[in-house]
Scaffold this active site. Structure first.
Site, PDB file in Angstrom:
ATOM      1  N   HIS A  31       3.556  -2.435   3.196  1.00 40.31           N
ATOM      2  CA  HIS A  31       3.658  -1.116   2.568  1.00 40.31           C
ATOM      3  C   HIS A  31       4.994  -0.963   1.843  1.00 40.31           C
ATOM      4  O   HIS A  31       6.034  -1.406   2.353  1.00 40.31           O
ATOM      5  CB  HIS A  31       3.515  -0.016   3.629  1.00 40.31           C
ATOM      6  CG  HIS A  31       2.191  -0.031   4.323  1.00 40.31           C
ATOM      7  ND1 HIS A  31       1.864  -0.956   5.303  1.00 40.31           N
ATOM      8  CD2 HIS A  31       1.080   0.738   4.156  1.00 40.31           C
ATOM      9  CE1 HIS A  31       0.619  -0.752   5.718  1.00 40.31           C
ATOM     10  NE2 HIS A  31       0.122   0.264   5.041  1.00 40.31           N
ATOM     11  N   HIS A  86      -5.343   9.344   0.495  1.00 43.90           N
ATOM     12  CA  HIS A  86      -5.274   8.480   1.686  1.00 43.90           C
ATOM     13  C   HIS A  86      -6.023   9.078   2.879  1.00 43.90           C
ATOM     14  O   HIS A  86      -5.560   9.053   4.018  1.00 43.90           O
ATOM     15  CB  HIS A  86      -3.812   8.209   2.069  1.00 43.90           C
ATOM     16  CG  HIS A  86      -3.626   6.976   2.902  1.00 43.90           C
ATOM     17  ND1 HIS A  86      -3.693   6.990   4.288  1.00 43.90           N
ATOM     18  CD2 HIS A  86      -3.370   5.693   2.556  1.00 43.90           C
ATOM     19  CE1 HIS A  86      -3.485   5.764   4.754  1.00 43.90           C
ATOM     20  NE2 HIS A  86      -3.280   4.962   3.722  1.00 43.90           N
ATOM     21  N   ASP A 106       0.808  -1.226   0.000  1.00 43.47           N
ATOM     22  CA  ASP A 106       0.000   0.000   0.000  1.00 43.47           C
ATOM     23  C   ASP A 106       0.840   1.274   0.000  1.00 43.47           C
ATOM     24  O   ASP A 106       2.018   1.279   0.380  1.00 43.47           O
ATOM     25  CB  ASP A 106      -0.900   0.030   1.235  1.00 43.47           C
ATOM     26  CG  ASP A 106      -2.089  -0.898   1.127  1.00 43.47           C
ATOM     27  OD1 ASP A 106      -2.080  -1.771   0.237  1.00 43.47           O
ATOM     28  OD2 ASP A 106      -3.021  -0.776   1.943  1.00 43.47           O
TER      29      ASP A 106
END
Length: 300
Positions: free
Chosen positions: A263, A164, A109
């Site tokens: 991530h 985000h 992510d």
């Protein structure tokens, strides 16, 4: 002409005799014992000699119902099958936590990151592993070349919203949809014709409105089953300790069909952790990118 009294007296006695027979029939104990719910007709007052109704045996099976005879030219109505909710659609608001099969999916992510994303892509290429990258729209606009590389190397693209926002799911449906569409448009400017089959809400903060907006745009909402919290790097924790924490968490919680969250943005220890994790995972599971056509929320 007068009727003789003797004749009249005989007729009266005959009528009285008939009434007495009817009364005696009504008080016959056979009728008293008949069940109150019996469907048999009440006895006629003039049929005293009729037999009492017979009770069915207590365990006597009920008569079979006659089979329905189809009507010519008419198709019998069929019940629609109930919609099945898959076991892997048990994330927030019905998002998917698992792949629906035995394969494990690695997802990364918040990128693309100009430093860490190329390092992660190099590692995945070296290990011949495909993954899913949930990209942020602003970063896509800033680094479109990295998005092109992600797609060109066979990885799957996922919408991770424009900037985000952790509270986007609480906004009006039109606001959510506009944000997701803006991100998709940025991805397709970088990769014309890109198939974007997935959405991941920032922080996993899915709401029914979020999932519905994603579905309207042809995207399946994905959560995760394994979160090593690689994004949580408290002060004083060394890179080595952080790396060990990520490795331990994935090994402890991964299982068949798991979607694993990590991530590739600003997390150098995550890349080094996967240098150890990928060979360990490959010995136990088949590692896949989420299919580009999307995971069905009705698939078992």
């Amino acid at each position: 002409m007068r009727t003789p009294k003797v004749l009249l007296l005989g007729l009266a006695l005959s009528v009285l005799a008939g009434c007495g027979t009817a009364v005696a029939a009504e008080s016959d104990p056979r009728w008293v014992s008949a069940p109150a719910t019996s469907a048999a007709p009440a006895p006629s007052r003039t049929t005293a000699a009729a037999p009492a109704p017979t009770r069915p045996a207590r365990h006597e099976p009920a008569p079979a119902k006659p089979a329905a005879v189809p009507v010519k030219g008419r198709t019998p109505a069929r019940k629609k099958p109930a919609k099945r909710v898959p076991a892997h659609a048990d994330g927030p608001a019905g998002s998917l936590m698992r792949t629906g099969g035995a394969a494990v999916a690695l997802t990364f992510d918040d990128g693309p990151d100009p430093v860490q994303t190329p390092r992660m892509l190099d590692l995945l290429k070296q290990k011949r592993v495909k993954a899913t990258f949930c990209v942020v729209g602003q970063n896509v606009a800033a680094y479109p070349g990295l998005v092109r590389r992600i797609a060109a190397e066979g990885h799957t693209l996922c919408n991770h919203t424009w900037r985000h926002s952790l509270t986007l799911g609480k906004k009006k449906p039109a606001v959510i949809r506009a944000d997701l569409q803006r991100t998709n448009d940025a991805i397709r400017r970088a990769v014309p014709g890109a198939r974007i089959s997935y959405l991941r809400a920032p922080g996993g903060n899915f709401t029914p409105a979020f999932v519905a907006a994603a579905a309207e745009l042809g995207m399946t909402s994905i959560y995760w089953q394994v979160d090593p919290r690689d994004w949580e790097h408290p002060g004083g924790e060394s890179d080595a300790a952080h790396r060990a924490k990520v490795v331990h968490a994935v090994k402890k919680h991964v299982g068949k069909g798991a979607i694993v969250l990590s991530h590739d943005y600003g997390q150098p220890a995550t890349v080094s952790a996967y240098r150890e994790l990928i060979p360990w995972l490959q010995k136990r599971y088949r590692l896949v990118a989420l299919p580009s056509q999307g995971l069905s929320a009705r698939a078992g």
